[in-house]
Scaffold this motif. Sequence first.
Motif, PDB file in Angstrom:
ATOM      1  N   SER A  29       0.812  -1.226   0.000  1.00 14.56           N
ATOM      2  CA  SER A  29       0.000   0.000   0.000  1.00 14.56           C
ATOM      3  C   SER A  29       0.840   1.268   0.000  1.00 14.56           C
ATOM      4  O   SER A  29       0.297   2.369  -0.048  1.00 14.56           O
ATOM      5  N   ASP A  30       2.173   1.115   0.032  1.00 17.65           N
ATOM      6  CA  ASP A  30       3.064   2.278  -0.011  1.00 17.65           C
ATOM      7  C   ASP A  30       3.332   2.620  -1.478  1.00 17.65           C
ATOM      8  O   ASP A  30       3.901   1.808  -2.214  1.00 17.65           O
ATOM      9  N   PRO A  31       2.952   3.804  -1.950  1.00 22.42           N
ATOM     10  CA  PRO A  31       3.076   4.110  -3.383  1.00 22.42           C
ATOM     11  C   PRO A  31       4.489   4.417  -3.849  1.00 22.42           C
ATOM     12  O   PRO A  31       4.792   4.237  -5.037  1.00 22.42           O
ATOM     13  N   LEU A  32       5.365   4.878  -2.963  1.00 21.38           N
ATOM     14  CA  LEU A  32       6.674   5.346  -3.415  1.00 21.38           C
ATOM     15  C   LEU A  32       7.548   4.231  -4.000  1.00 21.38           C
ATOM     16  O   LEU A  32       8.123   4.410  -5.090  1.00 21.38           O
ATOM     17  N   PRO A  33       7.670   3.074  -3.340  1.00 21.31           N
ATOM     18  CA  PRO A  33       8.456   2.009  -3.982  1.00 21.31           C
ATOM     19  C   PRO A  33       7.847   1.563  -5.306  1.00 21.31           C
ATOM     20  O   PRO A  33       8.575   1.245  -6.245  1.00 21.31           O
ATOM     21  N   ARG A  34       6.526   1.561  -5.398  1.00 21.25           N
ATOM     22  CA  ARG A  34       5.868   1.186  -6.654  1.00 21.25           C
ATOM     23  C   ARG A  34       6.236   2.167  -7.768  1.00 21.25           C
ATOM     24  O   ARG A  34       6.533   1.769  -8.900  1.00 21.25           O
ATOM     25  N   LEU A  35       6.219   3.437  -7.434  1.00 21.34           N
ATOM     26  CA  LEU A  35       6.534   4.453  -8.432  1.00 21.34           C
ATOM     27  C   LEU A  35       7.986   4.343  -8.873  1.00 21.34           C
ATOM     28  O   LEU A  35       8.295   4.428 -10.074  1.00 21.34           O
ATOM     29  N   GLU A  36       8.893   4.149  -7.906  1.00 19.70           N
ATOM     30  CA  GLU A  36      10.312   4.004  -8.249  1.00 19.70           C
ATOM     31  C   GLU A  36      10.549   2.757  -9.083  1.00 19.70           C
ATOM     32  O   GLU A  36      11.323   2.771 -10.051  1.00 19.70           O
ATOM     33  N   ALA A  37       9.894   1.650  -8.730  1.00 15.61           N
ATOM     34  CA  ALA A  37      10.060   0.407  -9.486  1.00 15.61           C
ATOM     35  C   ALA A  37       9.526   0.560 -10.899  1.00 15.61           C
ATOM     36  O   ALA A  37      10.130   0.077 -11.869  1.00 15.61           O
ATOM     37  N   ALA A  38       8.397   1.241 -11.036  1.00 15.69           N
ATOM     38  CA  ALA A  38       7.823   1.457 -12.366  1.00 15.69           C
ATOM     39  C   ALA A  38       8.766   2.272 -13.236  1.00 15.69           C
ATOM     40  O   ALA A  38       8.996   1.951 -14.414  1.00 15.69           O
ATOM     41  N   GLN A  39       9.325   3.330 -12.658  1.00 18.01           N
ATOM     42  CA  GLN A  39      10.234   4.158 -13.443  1.00 18.01           C
ATOM     43  C   GLN A  39      11.508   3.412 -13.797  1.00 18.01           C
ATOM     44  O   GLN A  39      12.026   3.555 -14.910  1.00 18.01           O
ATOM     45  N   ARG A  40      12.018   2.608 -12.884  1.00 14.96           N
ATOM     46  CA  ARG A  40      13.233   1.856 -13.177  1.00 14.96           C
ATOM     47  C   ARG A  40      12.991   0.842 -14.297  1.00 14.96           C
ATOM     48  O   ARG A  40      13.817   0.682 -15.197  1.00 14.96           O
TER      49      ARG A  40
END
Length: 209
Positions: A29-40
């Motif tokens: 439920s934490d969006p920041l790792p998801r966003l970083e993983a998506a960008q990577r």
Amino acid sequence: MMLELVVALALCADDSLQALDRAVAARPSDPLPRLEAAQRRLQLGEELDRALFDADAARALLPENPRAHFVFGQLLEERGERAEARTAYQTALLLRDDYDDARFRLAGLLFQEQQWADAASAYGRYVKAHPEASGARLQLAAALEKQGDSKAAERELKAMLSDPKTHEVAGRRLAELYERTGRERDAKRLRSQVEPPKRKLRDLNRSAR
């Protein structure tokens, strides 16, 4: 959690992505790792469907975060979903008006869709913030001409002639514009100024045989 994210971003590309995936699994439920993983993944060009899922989740969890919408838009654009990507970029710009990366990508989509006036407006704002961006300036001139404002396109290309880095390409584009608008003499004169002279081959000596 945040410490793991910081450590992940400090690692090399593969290890960083693995650490981000562990962070997503630990706290989905934490969006920041998801966003970083998506960008990577977008940067690596790998598992783009998974990246899109993570970016969409991050966007839903962080609706006021312009970067989440921007990354989501990039992934949609990679899939060829241009209308949806355009909406994502527009949302990013609504949230942050000076998001120049989003404006540049939006301008490109508008140009592809032949929305010349909107493309010229977007490129114009981007170029105002980044006058050194020669590619964007050439696209601005093209959009201006496409929308019927050849005079404005001419002014933009003339402004690029004074820069040695863009002198030749801007000169060629301007000569082509002159040719399209019936100004053949101006085009010929300009080409003689910006195009390197053709090398004349030396005549070969005849063989003694």
